[in-house]
Each structure stands twice: as C-alpha cells, then as structure tokens.
Design a protein around this motif. Structure first.
Motif, PDB file in Angstrom:
ATOM      1  N   PHE A 139       0.849  -1.180   0.000  1.00 18.66           N
ATOM      2  CA  PHE A 139       0.000   0.000   0.000  1.00 18.66           C
ATOM      3  C   PHE A 139       0.888   1.234   0.000  1.00 18.66           C
ATOM      4  O   PHE A 139       1.867   1.298   0.728  1.00 18.66           O
ATOM      5  CB  PHE A 139      -0.915   0.023   1.228  1.00 18.66           C
ATOM      6  CG  PHE A 139      -1.829  -1.155   1.299  1.00 18.66           C
ATOM      7  CD1 PHE A 139      -2.988  -1.204   0.543  1.00 18.66           C
ATOM      8  CD2 PHE A 139      -1.527  -2.232   2.121  1.00 18.66           C
ATOM      9  CE1 PHE A 139      -3.830  -2.303   0.595  1.00 18.66           C
ATOM     10  CE2 PHE A 139      -2.361  -3.329   2.189  1.00 18.66           C
ATOM     11  CZ  PHE A 139      -3.517  -3.361   1.424  1.00 18.66           C
ATOM     12  N   LEU A 140       0.533   2.202  -0.824  1.00 17.94           N
ATOM     13  CA  LEU A 140       1.237   3.478  -0.859  1.00 17.94           C
ATOM     14  C   LEU A 140       0.329   4.525  -0.240  1.00 17.94           C
ATOM     15  O   LEU A 140      -0.826   4.678  -0.660  1.00 17.94           O
ATOM     16  CB  LEU A 140       1.571   3.883  -2.291  1.00 17.94           C
ATOM     17  CG  LEU A 140       2.719   3.114  -2.961  1.00 17.94           C
ATOM     18  CD1 LEU A 140       2.277   1.725  -3.339  1.00 17.94           C
ATOM     19  CD2 LEU A 140       3.206   3.870  -4.161  1.00 17.94           C
ATOM     20  N   PHE A 141       0.820   5.206   0.756  1.00 12.27           N
ATOM     21  CA  PHE A 141       0.061   6.247   1.437  1.00 12.27           C
ATOM     22  C   PHE A 141       0.581   7.584   0.919  1.00 12.27           C
ATOM     23  O   PHE A 141       1.594   8.098   1.385  1.00 12.27           O
ATOM     24  CB  PHE A 141       0.220   6.114   2.954  1.00 12.27           C
ATOM     25  CG  PHE A 141      -0.421   4.865   3.494  1.00 12.27           C
ATOM     26  CD1 PHE A 141      -1.704   4.900   3.996  1.00 12.27           C
ATOM     27  CD2 PHE A 141       0.254   3.653   3.467  1.00 12.27           C
ATOM     28  CE1 PHE A 141      -2.308   3.750   4.488  1.00 12.27           C
ATOM     29  CE2 PHE A 141      -0.342   2.498   3.952  1.00 12.27           C
ATOM     30  CZ  PHE A 141      -1.622   2.543   4.462  1.00 12.27           C
ATOM     31  N   GLU A 142      -0.110   8.100  -0.114  1.00  7.10           N
ATOM     32  CA  GLU A 142       0.298   9.330  -0.795  1.00  7.10           C
ATOM     33  C   GLU A 142       0.020  10.542   0.073  1.00  7.10           C
ATOM     34  O   GLU A 142      -1.036  10.651   0.687  1.00  7.10           O
ATOM     35  CB  GLU A 142      -0.460   9.494  -2.119  1.00  7.10           C
ATOM     36  CG  GLU A 142      -0.066   8.512  -3.180  1.00  7.10           C
ATOM     37  CD  GLU A 142       1.223   8.885  -3.885  1.00  7.10           C
ATOM     38  OE1 GLU A 142       1.733  10.000  -3.700  1.00  7.10           O
ATOM     39  OE2 GLU A 142       1.729   8.046  -4.636  1.00  7.10           O
ATOM     40  N   LYS A 143       0.966  11.457   0.094  1.00  2.00           N
ATOM     41  CA  LYS A 143       0.832  12.671   0.889  1.00  2.00           C
ATOM     42  C   LYS A 143       0.793  13.900  -0.004  1.00  2.00           C
ATOM     43  O   LYS A 143       1.186  14.984   0.379  1.00  2.00           O
ATOM     44  CB  LYS A 143       1.970  12.738   1.903  1.00  2.00           C
ATOM     45  CG  LYS A 143       1.886  11.554   2.860  1.00  2.00           C
ATOM     46  CD  LYS A 143       3.024  11.460   3.803  1.00  2.00           C
ATOM     47  CE  LYS A 143       2.833  10.224   4.676  1.00  2.00           C
ATOM     48  NZ  LYS A 143       3.965   9.966   5.509  1.00  2.00           N
ATOM     49  N   CYS A 144       0.293  13.687  -1.225  1.00  2.48           N
ATOM     50  CA  CYS A 144       0.143  14.777  -2.184  1.00  2.48           C
ATOM     51  C   CYS A 144      -1.286  15.301  -2.099  1.00  2.48           C
ATOM     52  O   CYS A 144      -2.235  14.519  -2.027  1.00  2.48           O
ATOM     53  CB  CYS A 144       0.410  14.286  -3.600  1.00  2.48           C
ATOM     54  SG  CYS A 144       2.060  13.609  -3.823  1.00  2.48           S
ATOM     55  N   GLU A 145      -1.431  16.603  -2.123  1.00  2.00           N
ATOM     56  CA  GLU A 145      -2.764  17.192  -2.093  1.00  2.00           C
ATOM     57  C   GLU A 145      -3.421  17.031  -3.458  1.00  2.00           C
ATOM     58  O   GLU A 145      -2.752  16.810  -4.466  1.00  2.00           O
ATOM     59  CB  GLU A 145      -2.671  18.670  -1.739  1.00  2.00           C
ATOM     60  CG  GLU A 145      -2.175  18.898  -0.328  1.00  2.00           C
ATOM     61  CD  GLU A 145      -2.143  20.360   0.049  1.00  2.00           C
ATOM     62  OE1 GLU A 145      -3.017  21.112  -0.423  1.00  2.00           O
ATOM     63  OE2 GLU A 145      -1.252  20.735   0.810  1.00  2.00           O
ATOM     64  N   LEU A 146      -4.724  17.164  -3.469  1.00  2.00           N
ATOM     65  CA  LEU A 146      -5.453  17.124  -4.733  1.00  2.00           C
ATOM     66  C   LEU A 146      -4.906  18.208  -5.640  1.00  2.00           C
ATOM     67  O   LEU A 146      -4.636  19.321  -5.201  1.00  2.00           O
ATOM     68  CB  LEU A 146      -6.954  17.318  -4.492  1.00  2.00           C
ATOM     69  CG  LEU A 146      -7.613  16.239  -3.637  1.00  2.00           C
ATOM     70  CD1 LEU A 146      -9.060  16.607  -3.361  1.00  2.00           C
ATOM     71  CD2 LEU A 146      -7.526  14.886  -4.282  1.00  2.00           C
ATOM     72  N   GLY A 147      -4.738  17.897  -6.879  1.00  2.80           N
ATOM     73  CA  GLY A 147      -4.161  18.859  -7.797  1.00  2.80           C
ATOM     74  C   GLY A 147      -2.685  18.598  -8.035  1.00  2.80           C
ATOM     75  O   GLY A 147      -2.050  19.261  -8.847  1.00  2.80           O
ATOM     76  N   GLY A 148      -2.107  17.628  -7.309  1.00  2.00           N
ATOM     77  CA  GLY A 148      -0.751  17.213  -7.582  1.00  2.00           C
ATOM     78  C   GLY A 148       0.352  17.852  -6.768  1.00  2.00           C
ATOM     79  O   GLY A 148       1.508  17.492  -6.919  1.00  2.00           O
ATOM     80  N   TYR A 149       0.045  18.820  -5.884  1.00  2.00           N
ATOM     81  CA  TYR A 149       1.086  19.435  -5.067  1.00  2.00           C
ATOM     82  C   TYR A 149       1.604  18.404  -4.067  1.00  2.00           C
ATOM     83  O   TYR A 149       0.843  17.813  -3.318  1.00  2.00           O
ATOM     84  CB  TYR A 149       0.546  20.659  -4.323  1.00  2.00           C
ATOM     85  CG  TYR A 149       1.575  21.277  -3.413  1.00  2.00           C
ATOM     86  CD1 TYR A 149       2.636  22.000  -3.940  1.00  2.00           C
ATOM     87  CD2 TYR A 149       1.504  21.101  -2.042  1.00  2.00           C
ATOM     88  CE1 TYR A 149       3.601  22.562  -3.109  1.00  2.00           C
ATOM     89  CE2 TYR A 149       2.451  21.659  -1.197  1.00  2.00           C
ATOM     90  CZ  TYR A 149       3.499  22.383  -1.741  1.00  2.00           C
ATOM     91  OH  TYR A 149       4.448  22.919  -0.933  1.00  2.00           O
ATOM     92  N   CYS A 150       2.907  18.177  -4.065  1.00  5.68           N
ATOM     93  CA  CYS A 150       3.458  17.118  -3.244  1.00  5.68           C
ATOM     94  C   CYS A 150       4.792  17.542  -2.643  1.00  5.68           C
ATOM     95  O   CYS A 150       5.686  17.971  -3.363  1.00  5.68           O
ATOM     96  CB  CYS A 150       3.646  15.873  -4.108  1.00  5.68           C
ATOM     97  SG  CYS A 150       3.953  14.395  -3.179  1.00  5.68           S
TER      98      CYS A 150
END
Length: 74
Positions: A40-51
């Motif tokens: 599982f990958l727990f992405e910490k990027c906001e909606l819209g792609g800001y990471c």
C-alpha cells in the motif's frame, strides 16, 4: 483489491493507529494498492498534484517498507 488486501489494509491502519508516535501514515490524502509490489502506498500529495513528500509504503504483511519523507531537503 480483494478481501485479502482489504484485511491487510485494515491491519496496517490499526497497527499505525496503535503506534501513534511511530505513525508513518499521518498526512495521507490517498491510499493506493500496488499489485505489482504487494504493498500500500500512502500518498501525501494534495489534490491537484502538489506534493512535498514521497509516499509511505507498507507491505501486505504490515511491514513498513519506506517511511516516506521530504522530497526536497532544505
């Protein structure tokens, strides 16, 4: 995802909640299951792609493969 993967996700989430000081999933916006990596990958990027951070990665057996962390060191 099948039943096995969903059960593994529930166990991983509970383990992270139980060990709050070592929690690697705080700040997660999206959870992705990678069949190829069995993790599982727990992405910490906001909606819209800001990471600002790479994702935390937890395997199906609950092992933290990558704690994630900053993309840029300042």
């Amino acid at each position: 995802m099948g039943r096995k993967e969903l059960e593994a996700l529930m166990k991983a989430l509970q383990k992270q909640l139980d060990g709050w000081k070592d929690n690697v999933i705080v700040g997660t916006w999206t959870i992705i299951y990678s069949k190829d990596h069995g993790a599982f990958l727990f992405e910490k990027c906001e909606l819209g792609g800001y990471c600002e951070e790479r994702p935390s990665v937890i395997s199906l057996d609950g092992k933290v493969v990558d704690k994630g962390g900053p993309l840029l060191q300042v």
